[in-house]
Design a protein around this motif. Structure first.
Motif, PDB file in Angstrom:
ATOM      1  N   THR A 106       0.834  -1.206   0.000  1.00  0.00           N
ATOM      2  CA  THR A 106       0.000   0.000   0.000  1.00  0.00           C
ATOM      3  C   THR A 106       0.868   1.256   0.000  1.00  0.00           C
ATOM      4  N   VAL A 107       1.822   1.306   0.919  1.00  0.00           N
ATOM      5  CA  VAL A 107       2.707   2.467   1.001  1.00  0.00           C
ATOM      6  C   VAL A 107       3.626   2.526  -0.223  1.00  0.00           C
ATOM      7  N   SER A 108       4.082   1.363  -0.692  1.00  0.00           N
ATOM      8  CA  SER A 108       4.985   1.350  -1.843  1.00  0.00           C
ATOM      9  C   SER A 108       4.312   1.850  -3.109  1.00  0.00           C
ATOM     10  N   ALA A 109       3.011   1.600  -3.253  1.00  0.00           N
ATOM     11  CA  ALA A 109       2.293   2.169  -4.400  1.00  0.00           C
ATOM     12  C   ALA A 109       2.321   3.693  -4.344  1.00  0.00           C
ATOM     13  N   ALA A 110       2.158   4.230  -3.139  1.00  0.00           N
ATOM     14  CA  ALA A 110       2.250   5.682  -2.974  1.00  0.00           C
ATOM     15  C   ALA A 110       3.672   6.170  -3.230  1.00  0.00           C
ATOM     16  N   ILE A 111       4.658   5.382  -2.826  1.00  0.00           N
ATOM     17  CA  ILE A 111       6.056   5.736  -3.099  1.00  0.00           C
ATOM     18  C   ILE A 111       6.282   5.866  -4.602  1.00  0.00           C
ATOM     19  N   GLU A 112       5.742   4.912  -5.368  1.00  0.00           N
ATOM     20  CA  GLU A 112       5.915   4.956  -6.817  1.00  0.00           C
ATOM     21  C   GLU A 112       5.289   6.224  -7.393  1.00  0.00           C
ATOM     22  N   GLY A 113       4.156   6.629  -6.835  1.00  0.00           N
ATOM     23  CA  GLY A 113       3.546   7.870  -7.272  1.00  0.00           C
ATOM     24  C   GLY A 113       4.410   9.075  -6.956  1.00  0.00           C
ATOM     25  N   ALA A 114       4.970   9.091  -5.740  1.00  0.00           N
ATOM     26  CA  ALA A 114       5.835  10.200  -5.349  1.00  0.00           C
ATOM     27  C   ALA A 114       7.074  10.275  -6.234  1.00  0.00           C
ATOM     28  N   LEU A 115       7.621   9.116  -6.607  1.00  0.00           N
ATOM     29  CA  LEU A 115       8.781   9.095  -7.501  1.00  0.00           C
ATOM     30  C   LEU A 115       8.444   9.670  -8.868  1.00  0.00           C
ATOM     31  N   ALA A 116       7.189   9.515  -9.270  1.00  0.00           N
ATOM     32  CA  ALA A 116       6.746  10.043 -10.560  1.00  0.00           C
ATOM     33  C   ALA A 116       6.353  11.517 -10.477  1.00  0.00           C
ATOM     34  N   GLY A 117       6.473  12.096  -9.294  1.00  0.00           N
ATOM     35  CA  GLY A 117       6.148  13.501  -9.129  1.00  0.00           C
ATOM     36  C   GLY A 117       4.685  13.787  -8.885  1.00  0.00           C
ATOM     37  N   VAL A 118       3.917  12.755  -8.500  1.00  0.00           N
ATOM     38  CA  VAL A 118       2.488  12.916  -8.237  1.00  0.00           C
ATOM     39  C   VAL A 118       2.244  12.914  -6.730  1.00  0.00           C
ATOM     40  N   ARG A 119       1.371  13.794  -6.270  1.00  0.00           N
ATOM     41  CA  ARG A 119       0.981  13.771  -4.857  1.00  0.00           C
ATOM     42  C   ARG A 119       0.422  12.391  -4.525  1.00  0.00           C
ATOM     43  N   ALA A 120       0.905  11.772  -3.462  1.00  0.00           N
ATOM     44  CA  ALA A 120       0.542  10.386  -3.178  1.00  0.00           C
ATOM     45  C   ALA A 120       0.236  10.205  -1.697  1.00  0.00           C
ATOM     46  N   ILE A 121      -0.862   9.495  -1.429  1.00  0.00           N
ATOM     47  CA  ILE A 121      -1.327   9.282  -0.057  1.00  0.00           C
ATOM     48  C   ILE A 121      -1.721   7.818   0.100  1.00  0.00           C
ATOM     49  N   ALA A 122      -1.161   7.161   1.116  1.00  0.00           N
ATOM     50  CA  ALA A 122      -1.528   5.786   1.455  1.00  0.00           C
ATOM     51  C   ALA A 122      -2.480   5.817   2.639  1.00  0.00           C
ATOM     52  N   LEU A 123      -3.531   5.003   2.584  1.00  0.00           N
ATOM     53  CA  LEU A 123      -4.532   4.972   3.657  1.00  0.00           C
ATOM     54  C   LEU A 123      -4.765   3.534   4.098  1.00  0.00           C
ATOM     55  N   SER A 124      -4.772   3.315   5.417  1.00  0.00           N
ATOM     56  CA  SER A 124      -4.922   1.974   5.972  1.00  0.00           C
ATOM     57  C   SER A 124      -5.868   1.994   7.167  1.00  0.00           C
ATOM     58  N   GLN A 125      -6.657   0.930   7.279  1.00  0.00           N
ATOM     59  CA  GLN A 125      -7.571   0.769   8.403  1.00  0.00           C
ATOM     60  C   GLN A 125      -7.006  -0.267   9.357  1.00  0.00           C
ATOM     61  N   VAL A 126      -6.627   0.171  10.565  1.00  0.00           N
ATOM     62  CA  VAL A 126      -6.170  -0.761  11.594  1.00  0.00           C
ATOM     63  C   VAL A 126      -7.339  -1.655  11.985  1.00  0.00           C
TER      64      VAL A 126
END
Length: 255
Positions: A106-126
């Motif tokens: 989940t977080v790594s998908a957001a990382i890939e977005g950030a690397l591409a220069g896109v605002r990226a947010i990961a969201l998780s439900q405990v």
């Protein structure tokens, strides 16, 4: 606003449906590109030794036979006609707190977005203990607080290669105490365990991640915020350099 949604639980995951509901509060230009099957714990893996297939499920809705990183790459390069304004990854079934973010698809998908220069947010439900033990899972806190958390994040200035990691506490929406900006906490992995069993042929196997990991609730961390009943919002950046060690290393190599 153009939004790309992804996750690591797969295209049919209930958390992705929750993410679509939340995203609809901000835009009607929402695209989905997610793994075809669950990819939890894959981290930032990229499929290099096999072809990745892309399947269309409907207008603006696609799945890939690969990892969350693959999904973001194909979403940006093959699915969407233009780059999105934001990438939302989740809502993950389970926490992504502390140093667990290094394993998280989940977080790594957001990382890939950030690397591409896109605002990226990961969201998780405990998850509640009942959900972890096979009971009915709930995304109640994410449903109630998702839009409230995302609103300020969509236009908050962020440095390059920075992403946001959001975790919702395991409780009903009206029990959540608020939103707390936090720093990353750390688990006590040395005390973790591996569950051993035997298959029907008598051969041993090992299963990871079945038991809770000890954690230290340091002040100001995401772990503490969740324990206190708050939504945690943690900015993460991709520069892993430990700058204070550079001088010591330079001295070593000059000897």
């Amino acid at each position: 606003m153009r939004i790309l949604l992804t996750n690591d639980d797969g295209i049919h995951a209930p958390g992705l449906a929750v993410m679509e509901e939340i995203a609809a509060a901000f835009s009607d230009d929402v695209w989905v590109c997610a793994p075809a099957e669950e990819q939890s714990g894959m981290g930032h893996a990229l499929t290099l030794s096999a072809p990745v297939r892309l399947r269309k499920h409907g207008e603006r809705r696609f799945s890939v036979t690969g990892t969350p990183t693959d999904a973001v790459n194909l979403g940006l390069r093959k699915v969407m006609p233009q780059m999105p304004d934001v990438i939302l990854s989740g809502v993950n079934r389970g926490a992504n707190l502390g140093d667990d973010v290094t394993y998280s698809g989940t977080v790594s998908a957001a990382i890939e977005g950030a690397l591409a220069g896109v605002r990226a947010i990961a969201l998780s439900q405990v998850l509640t203990s009942d959900s972890r033990n096979g009971g009915t899972e709930t995304f109640a806190a994410a449903r109630a607080w998702g839009a409230r958390v995302l609103g300020p994040l969509l236009d908050t200035p962020l440095p390059d290669r920075t992403l946001i990691n959001v975790n919702f506490p395991p409780m009903a929406g009206d029990e959540v105490r608020g939103i707390r900006p936090t720093r990353q906490g750390f688990h006590d992995y040395a005390r973790g365990s591996v569950v051993e069993g035997r298959d029907p042929r008598g051969r041993p196997y090992y299963w990871f991640g079945l038991e809770p990991i000890e954690q230290t609730l340091d002040h100001g961390t995401d772990l503490e915020a969740i324990d206190d009943g708050f939504v945690s919002v943690t900015p993460l950046h991709l520069d892993l350099t430990h700058y204070s060690s550079l001088g010591a290393l330079a001295d070593r190599y000059q000897q």
